[in-house]
Design a protein around this motif. Structure first.
Motif, PDB file in Angstrom:
ATOM      1  N   THR A  18       0.832  -1.204   0.000  1.00 26.07           N
ATOM      2  CA  THR A  18       0.000   0.000   0.000  1.00 26.07           C
ATOM      3  C   THR A  18       0.863   1.250   0.000  1.00 26.07           C
ATOM      4  OG1 THR A  18      -1.783  -1.153   1.183  1.00 26.07           O
ATOM      5  CG2 THR A  18      -1.805   1.252   1.231  1.00 26.07           C
ATOM      6  N   THR A  22       1.350   4.341  -2.931  1.00 28.38           N
ATOM      7  CA  THR A  22       0.737   5.593  -2.492  1.00 28.38           C
ATOM      8  C   THR A  22       1.704   6.747  -2.727  1.00 28.38           C
ATOM      9  OG1 THR A  22      -0.586   4.498  -0.772  1.00 28.38           O
ATOM     10  CG2 THR A  22      -0.227   6.867  -0.539  1.00 28.38           C
ATOM     11  N   VAL A 136      -5.204   3.204   7.115  1.00 31.58           N
ATOM     12  CA  VAL A 136      -5.257   1.910   6.440  1.00 31.58           C
ATOM     13  C   VAL A 136      -4.928   0.806   7.441  1.00 31.58           C
ATOM     14  CG1 VAL A 136      -4.502   0.569   4.451  1.00 31.58           C
ATOM     15  CG2 VAL A 136      -4.393   3.072   4.365  1.00 31.58           C
ATOM     16  N   VAL A 247     -13.912  -1.933   3.673  1.00 30.29           N
ATOM     17  CA  VAL A 247     -13.950  -0.595   4.271  1.00 30.29           C
ATOM     18  C   VAL A 247     -14.785  -0.659   5.541  1.00 30.29           C
ATOM     19  CG1 VAL A 247     -14.828   1.755   4.006  1.00 30.29           C
ATOM     20  CG2 VAL A 247     -13.630   0.660   2.108  1.00 30.29           C
ATOM     21  N   PHE A 252      -9.617   2.128   5.232  1.00 29.10           N
ATOM     22  CA  PHE A 252      -9.312   1.086   4.258  1.00 29.10           C
ATOM     23  C   PHE A 252      -8.804  -0.152   5.005  1.00 29.10           C
ATOM     24  CE2 PHE A 252      -8.663   5.122   2.071  1.00 29.10           C
ATOM     25  CZ  PHE A 252      -9.211   4.922   0.808  1.00 29.10           C
ATOM     26  N   VAL A 254      -6.930  -3.850   4.286  1.00 30.89           N
ATOM     27  CA  VAL A 254      -6.187  -4.492   3.196  1.00 30.89           C
ATOM     28  C   VAL A 254      -5.468  -5.750   3.690  1.00 30.89           C
ATOM     29  CG1 VAL A 254      -4.495  -4.121   1.351  1.00 30.89           C
ATOM     30  CG2 VAL A 254      -5.771  -2.160   2.270  1.00 30.89           C
ATOM     31  N   ASN A 258      -8.411  -7.996   5.673  1.00 23.26           N
ATOM     32  CA  ASN A 258      -9.594  -8.025   4.814  1.00 23.26           C
ATOM     33  C   ASN A 258      -9.976  -9.455   4.415  1.00 23.26           C
ATOM     34  OD1 ASN A 258     -10.233  -7.147   1.373  1.00 23.26           O
ATOM     35  ND2 ASN A 258     -11.688  -7.086   3.046  1.00 23.26           N
ATOM     36  N   TYR A 275      -4.162  -6.078  -3.717  1.00 24.84           N
ATOM     37  CA  TYR A 275      -5.089  -5.130  -3.101  1.00 24.84           C
ATOM     38  C   TYR A 275      -4.350  -3.946  -2.478  1.00 24.84           C
ATOM     39  CZ  TYR A 275      -8.712  -8.588  -3.933  1.00 24.84           C
ATOM     40  OH  TYR A 275      -9.579  -9.462  -4.539  1.00 24.84           O
ATOM     41  N   CYS A 279      -5.438  -0.171  -3.274  1.00 29.34           N
ATOM     42  CA  CYS A 279      -5.660   0.778  -2.191  1.00 29.34           C
ATOM     43  C   CYS A 279      -4.744   1.995  -2.336  1.00 29.34           C
ATOM     44  CB  CYS A 279      -5.428   0.102  -0.844  1.00 29.34           C
ATOM     45  SG  CYS A 279      -5.770   1.171   0.579  1.00 29.34           S
ATOM     46  N   TYR A 300     -12.121   1.723  -3.890  1.00 34.12           N
ATOM     47  CA  TYR A 300     -11.386   0.565  -3.376  1.00 34.12           C
ATOM     48  C   TYR A 300     -12.345  -0.578  -3.044  1.00 34.12           C
ATOM     49  CZ  TYR A 300      -8.921  -2.424  -0.058  1.00 34.12           C
ATOM     50  OH  TYR A 300      -8.401  -3.510   0.604  1.00 34.12           O
ATOM     51  N   SER A 301     -13.436  -0.264  -2.355  1.00 32.32           N
ATOM     52  CA  SER A 301     -14.394  -1.289  -1.958  1.00 32.32           C
ATOM     53  C   SER A 301     -14.985  -1.988  -3.166  1.00 32.32           C
ATOM     54  CB  SER A 301     -15.516  -0.652  -1.125  1.00 32.32           C
ATOM     55  OG  SER A 301     -16.454  -1.639  -0.730  1.00 32.32           O
TER      56      SER A 301
END
Length: 373
Positions: A18, A22, A136, A247, A252, A254, A258, A275, A279, A300-301
């Motif tokens: 992630t 980002t 996150v 979510v 978030f 991940v 998740n 993922y 994200c 994202y969802s």
């Protein structure tokens, strides 16, 4: 109080991925371990495509193009994988990827003890507190943040699997990944051998009960003729019973948090990286002002939820294959060698691409045809 553009809780595969994808001026990763990659819990085998993409080739131990399935009566079926896989050194992988992150501060030894939701989230650790508008949860199967926000109701302990393994000298076949099915190895589960070198492998067992794993492990090692007690076992929980909510509130979620470990195979690293990328790119759009936070969360969802049917079908196949008697597993595995290569490739491509998803009806049909053949 320190403020960041993004706070990521968890510094393993999902958290590092992630952060990697980002684009932000100030990212914080909070990792409860004292060092990135300190404690390996899984078999650590994933696709070469991802390893190369992230520039972590130094972590590669051994590569594979095939996987071999073993029946309760030692019938074997070997399939060609659509892409090359590799066992990796977990510590080297995490350290290498961590060093590649831009504008990212990694604070280890920071276990999260609390979270205060809101437009600006406050994350509380044993040492101090941090603030960010974007949070996150990549904290692993316990989903520390999501579970706290849901007052302990996010995590369903009934939907957990368990695994244990050792990395040990091994004189058997190290050219392929080995998967063993049979109640003599472990009821309602499977055993595995993931070679890490010419005469070394990670050997383990996994199932849907946390009881007696050490006893089953010892029995499996005895069956393989591998000496016990050479190295310390590692392992833990595998959340491979389907996706959880991606979510929670405006956070978030991940990776293992998740529930992205794939049912039937227990493969989790590749999907955590997948993922994590989704994200990270959604968060980047939010930080650039292209999306509002709620829109980034929805994006994202939606992209994660696109795989719901895929995970449901794999869960169905997992429950089917692990609940049938050994004679049925024997029949199925013996029939794999008779299936046309194109048919096998169709299912493998569905598995690896989440694209052509086999339905429960197709899986049941294949199962029944195998029994009646």
């Amino acid at each position: 109080m320190d403020r960041y553009d993004v706070i990521i809780v968890g510094g393993s595969f999902a958290g590092l991925s992630t952060a990697y994808f980002t684009e932000a001026d100030k990212i914080l990763i909070l990792e409860k371990m004292e060092e990135l990659g300190e404690r390996q819990k899984s078999t650590c085998c994933t696709s070469m495509e991802w390893i190369k993409r992230l520039g972590c080739e130094d972590s590669i131990l051994k590569t594979f193009d095939t996987m071999t399935f073993h029946s309760p009566k030692d019938t074997e079926a070997t399939i060609l994988l659509p892409e090359t896989f590799a066992t990796i050194d977990y510590h080297v992988f995490c350290q290498t990827l961590g060093n590649k992150l831009k504008n990212t501060e990694i604070r280890t030894g920071e276990a999260v003890t609390g979270v205060e939701p809101g437009p600006t989230k406050r994350v509380i650790t044993k040492k101090t507190e941090y603030e960010s508008k974007i949070l996150v949860d990549c904290s692993g199967w316990r989903a520390v943040i999501a579970n706290k926000l849901r007052s302990g109701r996010y995590l369903d302990n009934k939907k957990l699997s368990y695994g244990i393994e050792v990395e040990t000298p091994y004189s058997g076949d190290t050219s392929t990944i080995h998967i063993y099915y049979g109640k003599d190895y472990i009821p309602n589960g499977y055993g595995w051998i993931f070679p890490t070198g010419k005469e070394r492998a990670r050997i383990g067992v996994g199932g849907y009960t946390g009881k007696d794993l050490k006893a089953y492990m010892d029995g499996f090692l005895d069956y393989l003729g591998v000496e016990k007690g050479v190295s310390k076992p590692h392992g833990g929980v595998l959340p491979c019973q389907g996706l959880r909510e991606p979510v929670v509130g405006d956070v978030f979620v991940v990776g293992d948090a998740n529930g992205t470990v794939l049912p039937l195979t227990g493969e989790g690293i590749r999907k955590s990286l997948d993922y994590g990328e989704i994200c990270g790119k959604a968060i980047t759009k939010v930080l650039r002002g292209e999306l509002k936070l709620n829109q980034g969360l929805d994006l994202y969802s939606e992209m994660v939820r696109n795989s719901d049917k895929f995970y449901d079908d794999l869960s169905f196949a997992q429950n089917l294959f692990t609940s049938v008697p050994d004679w049925a597993r024997e029949k199925i595995i013996s029939e794999v060698n008779k299936i046309e290569e194109g048919e096998i490739n169709r299912f493998l491509n569905a598995y690896f691409n989440d694209a052509i998803r086999p339905s429960k009806l197709e899986i049941t049909g294949a199962f029944v045809r195998g029994l009646l053949a």
